[in-house]
Design a protein around this motif. Sequence first.
Motif, PDB file in Angstrom:
ATOM      1  N   PRO A   1       6.490  11.073   3.977  1.00 44.19           N
ATOM      2  CA  PRO A   1       7.885  10.864   4.411  1.00 44.19           C
ATOM      3  C   PRO A   1       8.443   9.488   4.112  1.00 44.19           C
ATOM      4  O   PRO A   1       9.680   9.322   4.031  1.00 44.19           O
ATOM      5  CB  PRO A   1       7.808  11.110   5.921  1.00 44.19           C
ATOM      6  CG  PRO A   1       6.630  11.993   6.113  1.00 44.19           C
ATOM      7  CD  PRO A   1       5.643  11.579   5.073  1.00 44.19           C
ATOM      8  N   SER A   2       7.581   8.487   3.951  1.00 40.72           N
ATOM      9  CA  SER A   2       8.093   7.138   3.682  1.00 40.72           C
ATOM     10  C   SER A   2       8.547   6.968   2.237  1.00 40.72           C
ATOM     11  O   SER A   2       9.268   6.016   1.908  1.00 40.72           O
ATOM     12  CB  SER A   2       7.012   6.089   3.988  1.00 40.72           C
ATOM     13  OG  SER A   2       5.898   6.231   3.128  1.00 40.72           O
ATOM     14  N   CYS A   3       8.156   7.911   1.333  1.00 39.55           N
ATOM     15  CA  CYS A   3       8.497   7.788  -0.088  1.00 39.55           C
ATOM     16  C   CYS A   3       9.949   8.178  -0.339  1.00 39.55           C
ATOM     17  O   CYS A   3      10.547   8.943   0.438  1.00 39.55           O
ATOM     18  CB  CYS A   3       7.577   8.673  -0.923  1.00 39.55           C
ATOM     19  SG  CYS A   3       5.824   8.179  -0.829  1.00 39.55           S
ATOM     20  N   PRO A   4      10.544   7.684  -1.421  1.00 43.92           N
ATOM     21  CA  PRO A   4      11.924   8.062  -1.756  1.00 43.92           C
ATOM     22  C   PRO A   4      12.028   9.579  -1.955  1.00 43.92           C
ATOM     23  O   PRO A   4      11.100  10.215  -2.466  1.00 43.92           O
ATOM     24  CB  PRO A   4      12.194   7.319  -3.062  1.00 43.92           C
ATOM     25  CG  PRO A   4      11.169   6.237  -3.135  1.00 43.92           C
ATOM     26  CD  PRO A   4       9.988   6.729  -2.404  1.00 43.92           C
ATOM     27  N   SER A   5      13.143  10.120  -1.549  1.00 49.36           N
ATOM     28  CA  SER A   5      13.317  11.575  -1.647  1.00 49.36           C
ATOM     29  C   SER A   5      13.224  12.058  -3.093  1.00 49.36           C
ATOM     30  O   SER A   5      12.813  13.197  -3.349  1.00 49.36           O
ATOM     31  CB  SER A   5      14.665  11.985  -1.040  1.00 49.36           C
ATOM     32  OG  SER A   5      15.734  11.339  -1.728  1.00 49.36           O
ATOM     33  N   GLU A   6      13.582  11.199  -4.063  1.00 53.62           N
ATOM     34  CA  GLU A   6      13.541  11.586  -5.469  1.00 53.62           C
ATOM     35  C   GLU A   6      12.104  11.862  -5.934  1.00 53.62           C
ATOM     36  O   GLU A   6      11.880  12.610  -6.893  1.00 53.62           O
ATOM     37  CB  GLU A   6      14.141  10.488  -6.350  1.00 53.62           C
ATOM     38  CG  GLU A   6      15.646  10.324  -6.223  1.00 53.62           C
ATOM     39  CD  GLU A   6      16.045   9.525  -4.978  1.00 53.62           C
ATOM     40  OE1 GLU A   6      17.247   9.376  -4.752  1.00 53.62           O
ATOM     41  OE2 GLU A   6      15.154   9.068  -4.222  1.00 53.62           O
ATOM     42  N   LEU A   7      11.138  11.259  -5.273  1.00 54.32           N
ATOM     43  CA  LEU A   7       9.739  11.465  -5.659  1.00 54.32           C
ATOM     44  C   LEU A   7       9.082  12.603  -4.879  1.00 54.32           C
ATOM     45  O   LEU A   7       8.011  13.074  -5.268  1.00 54.32           O
ATOM     46  CB  LEU A   7       8.935  10.172  -5.445  1.00 54.32           C
ATOM     47  CG  LEU A   7       9.401   8.935  -6.223  1.00 54.32           C
ATOM     48  CD1 LEU A   7       8.494   7.753  -5.903  1.00 54.32           C
ATOM     49  CD2 LEU A   7       9.445   9.210  -7.720  1.00 54.32           C
ATOM     50  N   ARG A   8       9.723  13.017  -3.807  1.00 49.34           N
ATOM     51  CA  ARG A   8       9.104  14.040  -2.937  1.00 49.34           C
ATOM     52  C   ARG A   8       9.532  15.457  -3.385  1.00 49.34           C
ATOM     53  O   ARG A   8      10.207  16.176  -2.649  1.00 49.34           O
ATOM     54  CB  ARG A   8       9.482  13.778  -1.478  1.00 49.34           C
ATOM     55  CG  ARG A   8       8.742  12.591  -0.892  1.00 49.34           C
ATOM     56  CD  ARG A   8       9.037  12.393   0.597  1.00 49.34           C
ATOM     57  NE  ARG A   8      10.320  11.723   0.809  1.00 49.34           N
ATOM     58  CZ  ARG A   8      11.327  12.214   1.498  1.00 49.34           C
ATOM     59  NH1 ARG A   8      11.239  13.442   2.009  1.00 49.34           N
ATOM     60  NH2 ARG A   8      12.434  11.527   1.656  1.00 49.34           N
TER      61      ARG A   8
ATOM     62  N   LYS B   1       0.826  -1.207   0.000  1.00 45.03           N
ATOM     63  CA  LYS B   1       0.000   0.000   0.000  1.00 45.03           C
ATOM     64  C   LYS B   1       0.863   1.260   0.000  1.00 45.03           C
ATOM     65  O   LYS B   1       0.583   2.231  -0.715  1.00 45.03           O
ATOM     66  CB  LYS B   1      -0.933   0.007   1.209  1.00 45.03           C
ATOM     67  CG  LYS B   1      -1.896   1.189   1.230  1.00 45.03           C
ATOM     68  CD  LYS B   1      -2.794   1.150   2.432  1.00 45.03           C
ATOM     69  CE  LYS B   1      -3.785   2.314   2.385  1.00 45.03           C
ATOM     70  NZ  LYS B   1      -3.155   3.629   2.294  1.00 45.03           N
ATOM     71  N   GLU B   2       1.934   1.260   0.802  1.00 40.73           N
ATOM     72  CA  GLU B   2       2.822   2.419   0.860  1.00 40.73           C
ATOM     73  C   GLU B   2       3.504   2.654  -0.497  1.00 40.73           C
ATOM     74  O   GLU B   2       3.639   3.801  -0.959  1.00 40.73           O
ATOM     75  CB  GLU B   2       3.882   2.233   1.951  1.00 40.73           C
ATOM     76  CG  GLU B   2       3.355   2.346   3.370  1.00 40.73           C
ATOM     77  CD  GLU B   2       3.067   3.772   3.769  1.00 40.73           C
ATOM     78  OE1 GLU B   2       3.631   4.698   3.148  1.00 40.73           O
ATOM     79  OE2 GLU B   2       2.242   3.968   4.685  1.00 40.73           O
ATOM     80  N   VAL B   3       3.925   1.592  -1.138  1.00 42.05           N
ATOM     81  CA  VAL B   3       4.583   1.723  -2.440  1.00 42.05           C
ATOM     82  C   VAL B   3       3.602   2.285  -3.470  1.00 42.05           C
ATOM     83  O   VAL B   3       3.938   3.178  -4.266  1.00 42.05           O
ATOM     84  CB  VAL B   3       5.139   0.355  -2.885  1.00 42.05           C
ATOM     85  CG1 VAL B   3       5.583   0.410  -4.361  1.00 42.05           C
ATOM     86  CG2 VAL B   3       6.321  -0.054  -2.011  1.00 42.05           C
ATOM     87  N   GLU B   4       2.384   1.785  -3.440  1.00 38.79           N
ATOM     88  CA  GLU B   4       1.367   2.266  -4.375  1.00 38.79           C
ATOM     89  C   GLU B   4       1.022   3.738  -4.123  1.00 38.79           C
ATOM     90  O   GLU B   4       0.803   4.515  -5.075  1.00 38.79           O
ATOM     91  CB  GLU B   4       0.128   1.393  -4.278  1.00 38.79           C
ATOM     92  CG  GLU B   4       0.346  -0.014  -4.851  1.00 38.79           C
ATOM     93  CD  GLU B   4      -0.785  -0.968  -4.518  1.00 38.79           C
ATOM     94  OE1 GLU B   4      -1.706  -0.564  -3.758  1.00 38.79           O
ATOM     95  OE2 GLU B   4      -0.759  -2.121  -5.009  1.00 38.79           O
ATOM     96  N   ASP B   5       0.987   4.129  -2.841  1.00 39.78           N
ATOM     97  CA  ASP B   5       0.723   5.535  -2.526  1.00 39.78           C
ATOM     98  C   ASP B   5       1.827   6.436  -3.060  1.00 39.78           C
ATOM     99  O   ASP B   5       1.567   7.559  -3.550  1.00 39.78           O
ATOM    100  CB  ASP B   5       0.579   5.722  -1.018  1.00 39.78           C
ATOM    101  CG  ASP B   5      -0.761   5.236  -0.487  1.00 39.78           C
ATOM    102  OD1 ASP B   5      -1.645   4.947  -1.311  1.00 39.78           O
ATOM    103  OD2 ASP B   5      -0.908   5.128   0.753  1.00 39.78           O
ATOM    104  N   CYS B   6       3.071   5.970  -2.947  1.00 36.21           N
ATOM    105  CA  CYS B   6       4.194   6.787  -3.428  1.00 36.21           C
ATOM    106  C   CYS B   6       4.158   6.957  -4.955  1.00 36.21           C
ATOM    107  O   CYS B   6       4.802   7.868  -5.505  1.00 36.21           O
ATOM    108  CB  CYS B   6       5.529   6.159  -3.012  1.00 36.21           C
ATOM    109  SG  CYS B   6       5.851   6.256  -1.231  1.00 36.21           S
TER     110      CYS B   6
END
Length: 367
Positions: free
Chosen positions: A285-292, A271-276
């Motif tokens: 905050p759990s997503c990779p910095s490159e996507l934020r 679910k977290e991966v799909e949200d990112c």
Amino acid sequence: MQRKKAVPQFGVPGAVSGGGPNRGTAGELFAAYRAMEPKRRKKVKIFLGIVALFALSFALTPFVWVIERVEGTPDGEVRRYLSYLAEGDAAGALAMVDPGIPNEQRLFLTNEVLTAASSRIVVESVSKPTYSTGGINTKEVTATLRLNGDRFTHTFSVERRNKEEGDSSVWKIRDGLFVKVPVSGVRVPSFSVGGVSARVGSPDAAPVEYLFFPGVYTFQPEGLGPYVNAQATQVVVENGAYASTYETTSVSLDGQLTSALRKDVLSAVQKEVEDCATLGKNMHPSCPSELRTSAVTAIELLNVPQVLTSATEDGKYEAEDAVFRYQDGSSHDLTVRVEAAVVMGADGVPEVDIDGKPNVTVTMRKR
């Protein structure tokens, strides 16, 4: 001239037929005893002593019986105490001997717990009292007992005290048959016996000790939640001497994280991966910095983790890599390492949310 009739003269030998003052009297018996040979005289002494001893014992029996009825006996008190334990009457045993400890340590000294034991003591014999080193008012009584087929002995120290109202005897057992059982646990916060529950000690601290009467008990782990399994443990309590290999010295209840937890952790990771990979949620905050970053205008998810590749006993997991493709003016493929950690309580049991699912912290960083 009329002759006077002859009248026997007492004290004159032969004056009275068949009679002398000593014949058939104690004097005659004493004379016969004096005339005996020394060996025969010794045998007579022994015989007379035995007869006298039996006569004295017979004469004193009613007095001893009365005294015992009024004052009781040390071995009688021990028998009465053990009969309570054998019948599952913890309250009766406590009325005779109180352990004198705080209530939190005596939770399991109840009828409910003792009757829940799968085996209780069987009294084989109780010895006659003997004097101990404590003086004339202290005696020792040894009981031979069986528990679940194992035989053991226990010696009670019994003291003579002033008889108070309600007492059945002047003899009082000094120390009852209470046994301390240390209990600790890993991911097991508490346990129960016979419907009575209590906390366990943590593995990082000293075990918590509780008193039990002799018996074979089942310690049931409690407070595990949906993600911990722990087996019940059979505990044998004899007399705390640990002279037998059957007696339990300490109890450790170990809980294991279940496969259901792995399944729900993997779901949380996915679910977290799909949200990112969703614009608007990629700033979490759990997503990779490159996507934020606001420069990202599109995100495509190329690979979703399907398995957890590693796990630790403290609830830390690593999943398969996730692969994203994102646009920020140009196209980039991003492979990230995905890790998850289950939030644990102080007792090592996974915390759950309002839906009963584990609280999981997910982190992702570039490979």
